[in-house]
Design a protein around this motif. Structure first.
Motif, PDB file in Angstrom:
ATOM      1  N   TYR A  73      -4.846 -13.693   0.928  1.00  0.00           N
ATOM      2  CA  TYR A  73      -4.630 -14.098   2.161  1.00  0.00           C
ATOM      3  C   TYR A  73      -3.450 -15.079   2.453  1.00  0.00           C
ATOM      4  CZ  TYR A  73      -9.148 -12.175   2.388  1.00  0.00           C
ATOM      5  OH  TYR A  73     -10.296 -11.290   2.333  1.00  0.00           O
ATOM      6  N   GLY A  74      -2.477 -14.646   3.341  1.00  0.00           N
ATOM      7  CA  GLY A  74      -1.334 -15.639   3.699  1.00  0.00           C
ATOM      8  C   GLY A  74      -0.044 -14.970   2.779  1.00  0.00           C
ATOM      9  N   SER A  75      -0.254 -14.535   1.564  1.00  0.00           N
ATOM     10  CA  SER A  75       0.902 -13.931   0.871  1.00  0.00           C
ATOM     11  C   SER A  75       0.413 -12.726  -0.025  1.00  0.00           C
ATOM     12  CB  SER A  75       1.346 -14.986  -0.289  1.00  0.00           C
ATOM     13  OG  SER A  75       0.115 -15.437  -0.869  1.00  0.00           O
ATOM     14  N   ALA A  76      -0.113 -11.640   0.835  1.00  0.00           N
ATOM     15  CA  ALA A  76      -0.597 -10.687   0.268  1.00  0.00           C
ATOM     16  C   ALA A  76       0.481  -9.598  -0.219  1.00  0.00           C
ATOM     17  CB  ALA A  76      -1.466  -9.776   1.009  1.00  0.00           C
ATOM     18  N   SER A  77       0.147  -8.665  -1.144  1.00  0.00           N
ATOM     19  CA  SER A  77       1.212  -7.518  -1.677  1.00  0.00           C
ATOM     20  C   SER A  77       0.664  -6.210  -1.101  1.00  0.00           C
ATOM     21  CB  SER A  77       1.344  -7.840  -3.165  1.00  0.00           C
ATOM     22  OG  SER A  77       1.964  -8.832  -3.559  1.00  0.00           O
ATOM     23  N   ILE A  78       1.454  -5.364  -0.874  1.00  0.00           N
ATOM     24  CA  ILE A  78       0.996  -4.254  -0.278  1.00  0.00           C
ATOM     25  C   ILE A  78       0.801  -3.167  -1.590  1.00  0.00           C
ATOM     26  CG2 ILE A  78       2.149  -1.870   0.581  1.00  0.00           C
ATOM     27  CD1 ILE A  78       3.557  -3.591   2.623  1.00  0.00           C
ATOM     28  N   LEU A  79      -0.318  -2.361  -1.478  1.00  0.00           N
ATOM     29  CA  LEU A  79      -0.638  -1.530  -2.710  1.00  0.00           C
ATOM     30  C   LEU A  79      -0.260  -0.266  -2.334  1.00  0.00           C
ATOM     31  CD1 LEU A  79      -4.390  -3.193  -3.231  1.00  0.00           C
ATOM     32  CD2 LEU A  79      -2.382  -3.391  -4.601  1.00  0.00           C
ATOM     33  N   LYS A  80       0.933  -0.001  -2.809  1.00  0.00           N
ATOM     34  CA  LYS A  80       1.357   1.385  -2.090  1.00  0.00           C
ATOM     35  C   LYS A  80       0.774   2.610  -2.924  1.00  0.00           C
ATOM     36  CE  LYS A  80       5.401   4.331  -3.327  1.00  0.00           C
ATOM     37  NZ  LYS A  80       6.871   4.440  -3.989  1.00  0.00           N
ATOM     38  N   ALA A  81       0.008   2.370  -4.079  1.00  0.00           N
ATOM     39  CA  ALA A  81      -0.428   3.666  -4.652  1.00  0.00           C
ATOM     40  C   ALA A  81      -1.972   3.944  -3.819  1.00  0.00           C
ATOM     41  CB  ALA A  81      -0.678   3.382  -6.069  1.00  0.00           C
ATOM     42  N   GLN A  82      -2.428   2.891  -3.356  1.00  0.00           N
ATOM     43  CA  GLN A  82      -3.683   3.164  -2.656  1.00  0.00           C
ATOM     44  C   GLN A  82      -3.407   3.603  -1.106  1.00  0.00           C
ATOM     45  OE1 GLN A  82      -3.100   0.655  -4.632  1.00  0.00           O
ATOM     46  NE2 GLN A  82      -4.714   0.363  -6.020  1.00  0.00           N
TER      47      GLN A  82
END
Length: 448
Positions: free
Chosen positions: A154-163
C-alpha cells in the motif's frame, strides 16, 4: 484499430486553453485513445490534508466534501461548464468512506489508499464532465473494472503485468476511454496506490500490455529541459533522452513524471514521446527511448532538488564498525523512509533522505543501538545539484568542469558523488547557493 495510450496531467483541468486544444484534437482523430489521468494537485492536497484533519476531529467529512465541491466549481467556472453530474456521482463512495473514518478516528494503510485513489477518480470525472459539455463522448473506466492487478504494498504498489493481461488485452476499446491513474486492485480485491505521480507508470503498463507503437505524454507539468526554467528561463528543450536519463531526471523532480515509467517499456523498447498541446495541435518536444543516439552534447541537463536532508552518523571508526549502516537502513525501510544515497568516511556515515522524513528519521535513529556513533546530526538547508547524461566515467574532464564552475564562484560544496552511475554526478551545496550554482554550471555546459 490501433489504440493510442496517453498520459494526461490532471492539472490541465484548470487550463481552459489546453482543454480546448485537447477536445479539438480528440474530435479530429480516428484512432481509439486511452487517456490515463493523474490527480489534480489541488484536489489531492485538499483530500490529503482533509483526511488528517478528519482523524483529529478538526474537520468533518461534510466540510471536506464541501471543499472538494468548491474546487470542482472553480474548474467548472474556468471551463464554462454549467453541470458536473459525473463528478457528483464520484463523491458518493468517497462520502461513505469519510463517514467511517470520522466515526472511528483512524484508518489503515489500505483504507488510506482507497480514500486517496479518489483524487484521481474525481479529477478524471471532472475531465469527463468537461468533455461531455464540449460534445465529446467518452467512457470512464476505473482500474478495478479494467482488471489492473497490483501488489499489496500500500502506497508503493507494483503493477503485476502478467496477471493483468488476461482482462485488459482482449478488451474492445471505445473511441475515447478515461482511466484514473496511480492505483490498481490487489489479488485480494483491495485498492492499492502505486505512488505519487504514478499515472505515468500505469500508462506505461497499459502501453506494454497492449503492445502499442509508443507511449504519449501530453502536457506534463514540467517539460524536459536543460535546467529547471524557474531558475534558468533561457533553458531549452531536450530533444532526445534515454530511458535511464529520463528516470534520473524524474528522481530529481526535474520533470513531472514517475521514475518507474520506463520499467514496463524496456523489454519491448516502446518509445515515449512528450507533447505540448497548442492551437489544437500536438507539438513534439522530447523523445525517450532505449537507445543512445549520437549527439554532440553529452550532458543533457543540470537538475536540482531541495527535497533532501543529510543524516550524519559521526564517531571515530564508524566507517570500520560493521552493522551500523545495516541497522539504520533496516529500521528506515520498516518505517517507509527512502534512502536516496549513502556516502561514508572513516569518521562519518552520511545518509541522504527526503526532507519530509527528517523528524521521523531522527526519532528512529536515536532509538537505535548504534555503537561507535557519538553524534547524530541532521543538515536540512541544502540543495542537491546534478549533471545528467551518459558518458561520465569515460570523460574525466566533465567532473573537472563541474567543480571548476562552483570553485570559481566560491560556492562551498558540502558533499559530492559520482561513479555509482555512468550518467550522473552531483554536488550538495547550501540552499542559498543553489541559484548561483545551477546558473554557473548551466553556463559551462550549455554556453548560455
Amino acid at each position: 484499430m490501433p489504440v493510442h495510450v496517453v498520459r494526461l496531467g490532471g492539472n490541465n483541468i484548470n487550463q481552459p486553453e489546453i482543454i480546448h486544444s485537447l477536445t479539438s484534437i480528440l474530435k479530429q482523430v480516428e484512432q481509439n485513445h486511452i487517456l490515463v489521468v493523474s490527480a489534480s494537485e489541488n484536489i489531492q492536497r485538499i483530500l490529503v490534508s482533509g483526511l488528517e484533519l478528519l482523524c483529529i476531529s478538526s474537520q468533518t467529512y461534510s466540510e471536506l466534501l464541501a471543499n472538494l465541491r468548491e474546487e470542482a466549481a472553480l474548474v467548472a467556472q474556468l471551463n464554462r461548464t454549467p453541470e458536473l453530474p459525473v463528478f457528483e456521482q464520484s463523491l458518493l463512495p468517497l462520502e461513505r468512506l469519510l463517514q467511517g473514518i470520522q466515526y472511528t478516528g483512524d484508518y489503515s494503510l489500505a483504507l488510506r489508499d482507497q480514500v486517496l485513489s479518489h483524487a484521481e477518480i474525481m479529477t478524471t470525472s471532472l475531465l469527463h464532465d468537461l468533455f461531455n459539455h464540449a460534445g465529446l463522448e467518452a467512457q470512464l473506466l476505473l482500474p478495478q473494472e479494467l482488471g489492473l492487478i497490483v501488489t499489496d504494498e500500500y502506497g508503493s504498489a507494483s503493477i503485476l503485468k502478467a496477471q493483468s493481461v488476461e482482462s485488459i488485452r482482449p478488451r474492445r476499446w471505445e473511441r475515447l476511454s478515461l482511466i484514473p491513474g496511480s492505483y490498481g486492485i490487489t489479488q485480494a480485491g483491495k485498492i492499492a496506490r502505486i505512488g505519487e505521480r504514478a499515472a505515468d507508470y500505469t500508462a506505461a503498463a497499459l502501453a506494454s500490455i497492449l503492445d502499442v507503437a509508443e507511449l504519449e505524454l501530453w502536457e506534463i507539468s514540467k517539460s524536459f529541459k536543460t535546467a529547471d526554467d524557474d531558475l534558468i528561463p533561457e533553458s531549452s528543450y531536450i530533444e532526445n533522452l534515454t530511458y535511464a536519463e529520463a528516470s534520473e531526471l524524474a528522481y530529481f523532480h526535474h520533470s513531472s513524471i514517475h521514475p518507474r515509467i520506463v520499467e514496463p517499456l524496456i523489454e519491448q523498447h516502446i518509445p515515449i514521446r512528450v507533447f505540448e498541446l497548442k492551437s489544437s495541435k500536438k507539438v513534439l518536444k522530447t523523445t525517450i527511448n532505449s537507445s543512445l543516439t549520437e549527439q554532440h552534447q553529452m550532458i543533457k541537463s543540470v537538475a536540482h532538488s531541495d527535497d533532501i536532508a543529510i543524516l550524519k552518523l559521526n564517531g571515530p571508526g564508524v566507517g570500520f564498525k560493521p552493522g551500523i549502516l545495516s541497522t539504520v537502513t533496516t529500521a528506515f525501510a520498516k518505517h517507509q523512509i527512502n534512502i536516496r544515497s549513502v556516502i561514508t568516511a572513516q569518521t562519518s556515515i552520511n545518509i541522504i533522505i527526503a526532507k519530509q522524513d527528517v523528524t521521523k528519521a531522527e526519532k528512529i535513529s536515536r532509538q537505535l543501538d548504534l555503537r561507535s556513533v557519538s553524534q547524530i546530526e541532521f543538515v536540512s538547508n541544502i540543495s542537491l545539484i546534478a549533471i545528467v547524461g551518459h558518458g561520465m566515467q569515460k570523460n574525466h574532464g566533465i567532473s573537472a568542469q563541474l567543480f571548476s564552475a562552483v570553485a570559481k564562484h566560491e560556492i562551498n560544496v558540502l558533499l559530492s558523488g559520482s561513479g555509482a552511475s555512468d550518467l550522473v554526478s552531483y554536488l550538495i551545496v547550501d540552499e542559498q547557493d543553489k541559484q548561483k550554482a545551477v546558473n554557473e554550471i548551466h553556463k559551462i555546459f550549455f554556453k548560455c
